[in-house]
Design a protein around this motif. Structure first.
Motif, PDB file in Angstrom:
ATOM      1  N   UNK A 157      68.547   4.435   2.331  1.00  0.00           N
ATOM      2  CA  UNK A 157      67.787   3.285   1.819  1.00  0.00           C
ATOM      3  C   UNK A 157      67.065   2.632   3.008  1.00  0.00           C
ATOM      4  N   UNK A 158      65.787   2.340   2.861  1.00  0.00           N
ATOM      5  CA  UNK A 158      65.034   1.654   3.915  1.00  0.00           C
ATOM      6  C   UNK A 158      64.504   0.333   3.366  1.00  0.00           C
ATOM      7  N   UNK A 159      64.502  -0.707   4.184  1.00  0.00           N
ATOM      8  CA  UNK A 159      63.861  -1.955   3.752  1.00  0.00           C
ATOM      9  C   UNK A 159      62.376  -1.879   4.110  1.00  0.00           C
ATOM     10  N   UNK A 160      61.531  -2.290   3.185  1.00  0.00           N
ATOM     11  CA  UNK A 160      60.083  -2.277   3.443  1.00  0.00           C
ATOM     12  C   UNK A 160      59.468  -3.607   3.013  1.00  0.00           C
ATOM     13  N   UNK A 161      58.324  -3.918   3.607  1.00  0.00           N
ATOM     14  CA  UNK A 161      57.553  -5.068   3.135  1.00  0.00           C
ATOM     15  C   UNK A 161      56.064  -4.803   3.330  1.00  0.00           C
ATOM     16  N   UNK A 162      55.238  -5.491   2.547  1.00  0.00           N
ATOM     17  CA  UNK A 162      53.795  -5.262   2.674  1.00  0.00           C
ATOM     18  C   UNK A 162      53.261  -5.983   3.897  1.00  0.00           C
ATOM     19  N   UNK A 163      52.384  -5.287   4.631  1.00  0.00           N
ATOM     20  CA  UNK A 163      51.766  -5.896   5.812  1.00  0.00           C
ATOM     21  C   UNK A 163      50.247  -5.834   5.662  1.00  0.00           C
ATOM     22  N   UNK A 164      49.531  -6.744   6.328  1.00  0.00           N
ATOM     23  CA  UNK A 164      48.069  -6.675   6.268  1.00  0.00           C
ATOM     24  C   UNK A 164      47.544  -5.411   6.943  1.00  0.00           C
ATOM     25  N   UNK A 165      46.361  -4.967   6.537  1.00  0.00           N
ATOM     26  CA  UNK A 165      45.780  -3.739   7.096  1.00  0.00           C
ATOM     27  C   UNK A 165      45.745  -3.775   8.623  1.00  0.00           C
ATOM     28  N   UNK A 166      45.493  -4.958   9.169  1.00  0.00           N
ATOM     29  CA  UNK A 166      45.355  -5.060  10.628  1.00  0.00           C
ATOM     30  C   UNK A 166      46.674  -4.767  11.360  1.00  0.00           C
ATOM     31  N   UNK A 167      47.814  -4.807  10.641  1.00  0.00           N
ATOM     32  CA  UNK A 167      49.116  -4.565  11.294  1.00  0.00           C
ATOM     33  C   UNK A 167      49.686  -3.174  11.021  1.00  0.00           C
ATOM     34  N   UNK A 168      49.016  -2.422  10.153  1.00  0.00           N
ATOM     35  CA  UNK A 168      49.575  -1.135   9.719  1.00  0.00           C
ATOM     36  C   UNK A 168      49.904  -0.214  10.893  1.00  0.00           C
ATOM     37  N   UNK A 169      49.055  -0.204  11.920  1.00  0.00           N
ATOM     38  CA  UNK A 169      49.242   0.720  13.040  1.00  0.00           C
ATOM     39  C   UNK A 169      50.492   0.427  13.870  1.00  0.00           C
ATOM     40  N   UNK A 170      51.179  -0.659  13.560  1.00  0.00           N
ATOM     41  CA  UNK A 170      52.380  -1.014  14.332  1.00  0.00           C
ATOM     42  C   UNK A 170      53.686  -0.549  13.666  1.00  0.00           C
ATOM     43  N   UNK A 171      53.574   0.024  12.445  1.00  0.00           N
ATOM     44  CA  UNK A 171      54.787   0.296  11.660  1.00  0.00           C
ATOM     45  C   UNK A 171      54.878   1.738  11.163  1.00  0.00           C
ATOM     46  N   UNK A 172      56.102   2.109  10.711  1.00  0.00           N
ATOM     47  CA  UNK A 172      56.256   3.280   9.853  1.00  0.00           C
ATOM     48  C   UNK A 172      55.831   2.853   8.455  1.00  0.00           C
ATOM     49  N   UNK A 173      54.987   3.656   7.817  1.00  0.00           N
ATOM     50  CA  UNK A 173      54.439   3.268   6.509  1.00  0.00           C
ATOM     51  C   UNK A 173      54.890   4.280   5.447  1.00  0.00           C
TER      52      UNK A 173
END
Ligand code: UTP
Length: 290
Positions: A157-173
Motif C-alpha cells: 500500500x502506498x500513500x499518494x496525494x495530488x500535486x500541481x504540475x509544477x511539482x510533478x518532477x519531484x515525486x514518484x507518480x
C-alpha cells in the motif's frame, strides 16, 4: 498483523546544510518535538511497535533521543516540567528500537533493503520522518488508515496525494483505477517524470506498507534516477505480478525536508497550539498534536 516499521534516517539532509552537518535532519523540531518523534508516534498508533531505524554516520542523536537520560530524569522529578517528557515516555515504554547502518547512502530503495535482516519475511511499514501528514484525525493517523487497507487487501500500500504540475518532477507518480473514493489499484509508477510525460498527478508521499517480497525485488533493482536505488523502480516491478494499492491521503502534508515545508509546518502547529491554549486555557507547555 504488521508489527515492524522502518524509518530510513541515513540521508545527508543537504537542503538543511549547514545545520545538518553535525545533527540529523530528522531531529529538527517542529515546535518542541523532533520530526522523528512524530513519525514513531504514528507507527505506535498503528500498532507497529518494533521500530527499525536505518541510520548512518552522524545520527547518534536519534538513538540517544529514544533512550533514558537518567540525569535529566532526576533533575525533573517532582517538577511541573516532568510532563514535558510524557509523550516521549509513552513511545519509549511501548516500542522496541533496533538500529542498522546503511554504509553507503545509495537511496531510499537501498535504505529499505538494509533493514531486511531486522524485518525478515513479514509485511512492514515505512515512514519518512520528513513528511509530516495531518488529517482530520490528527498528525499520527495516516499509517493507521493504511494498516486497515492492508488488512483487507494483503498487498503493498502506498500513500499518494495530488500535486500541481509544477511539482510533478519531484515525486514518484502513479496511475491506476479507482476501487473506492479513497483507494486505487495502481497500474503504473514512474520516478520523477516531467509533467508532460507523467501518467497523472498522483504523487507518492512518505508512507508505505510492503509485502516482504519487495526485498528480493530491491536486491535485483538497478541503480536508477540520481544514481540511487529507487523504491519506485522496485514497486514498478512488484506491480507486474501483484496488486499494489494507493491510499489517497486526504489532509495536509508538510515536506519538512525542505525549508519552506518545515517553516509551514512550524507555523501551522504553532497556530494550532495557540488556538488550543486560547480555547482551553490549558497550560501551553508542549505540542499536543494527536
Ligand atoms: P530525502 O531525499 O528527503 O533525504 O530522503 P535526504 O537525501 O537526506 O535530503 P536532501 O535531499 O539531501 O536534503 C527521504 C528520507 O530517506 C532517508 C533520509 O534520511 C530521509 O529521512 N534516506 C534517503 C536514507 O535513509 N538513505 C538514503 O540513501 C536516502
Amino acid at each position: 498483523m504488521i508489527t515492524k516499521c522502518i524509518f530510513p534516517v541515513a540521508g545527508y539532509g543537504t537542503r538543511f546544510l549547514p545545520a545538518t552537518k553535525s545533527m540529523p535532519k530528522e531531529m529538527l523540531p517542529v515546535l518542541n518535538r523532533p520530526l522523528i518523534e512524530y513519525a514513531v508516534e504514528e507507527s505506535l498508533n498503528s500498532n507497529m511497535k518494533d521500530i527499525c531505524m536505518v541510520t548512518g554516520r552522524g545520527k547518534r542523536a536519534i538513538e540517544d533521543y529514544f533512550d533514558m537520560n537518567y540525569e535529566l530524569e532526576v533533575k525533573l522529578k517532582g517538577t511541573l516540567k516532568e510532563e514535558k517528557l510524557d509523550p516521549l515516555r509513552r513511545i519509549m515504554n511501548n516500542c522496541t528500537f533496533s538500529y542498522i547502518r546503511q554504509r553507503n547512502i545509495h537511496g531510499l530503495g537501498d535504505a529499505v533493503l538494509t533493514a531486511e535482516p531486522i524485518v525478515g519475511k513479514q509485511p512492514f511499514g515505512v515512514v519518512l520522518a520528513d513528511d509530516l501528514c495531518v488529517n482530520e484525525l490528527g498528525v499520527s493517523a495516516t499509517m493507521c488508515e493504511m494498516v486497515k487497507i492492508y488488512q483487507q487487501y494483503q498487498c503493498s500500500i502506498l500513500a499518494v496525494m495530488q500535486v500541481p504540475d509544477s511539482d510533478i518532477h519531484r515525486y514518484g507518480i502513479v496511475s491506476g483505477k479507482n476501487i473506492t473514493n479513497s483507494i486505487m489499484e495502481i497500474n503504473s509508477i514512474v520516478e520523477k517524470p516531467q509533467a508532460h510525460e507523467a501518467p497523472s498527478n498522483w504523487a507518492v508521499i512518505g508512507r508505505y506498507i510492503f509485502t516482504p517480497d519487495i526485498f528480493d525485488i530491491l536486491r535485483n533493482t538497478a541503480v536508477g534516477v540520481n544514481g540511487e536505488v529507487q523504491l519506485t523502480d522496485a514497486i514498478s516491478h512488484q506491480l507486474i505480478s501483484q496488486k499494489v494499492i494507493a491510499y489517497k491521503f486526504n489532509g495536509i502534508r508538510f515536506d519538512c525536508g525542505s525549508i519552506d515545508g518545515f517553516v509551514a509546518a512550524t507555523n501551522y502547529f504553532h497556530q494550532k497550539n495557540k488556538q488550543k491554549y486560547a480555547d482551553n486555557k490549558s497550560s501551553y507547555n508542549f505540542c499536543e498534536t494527536s
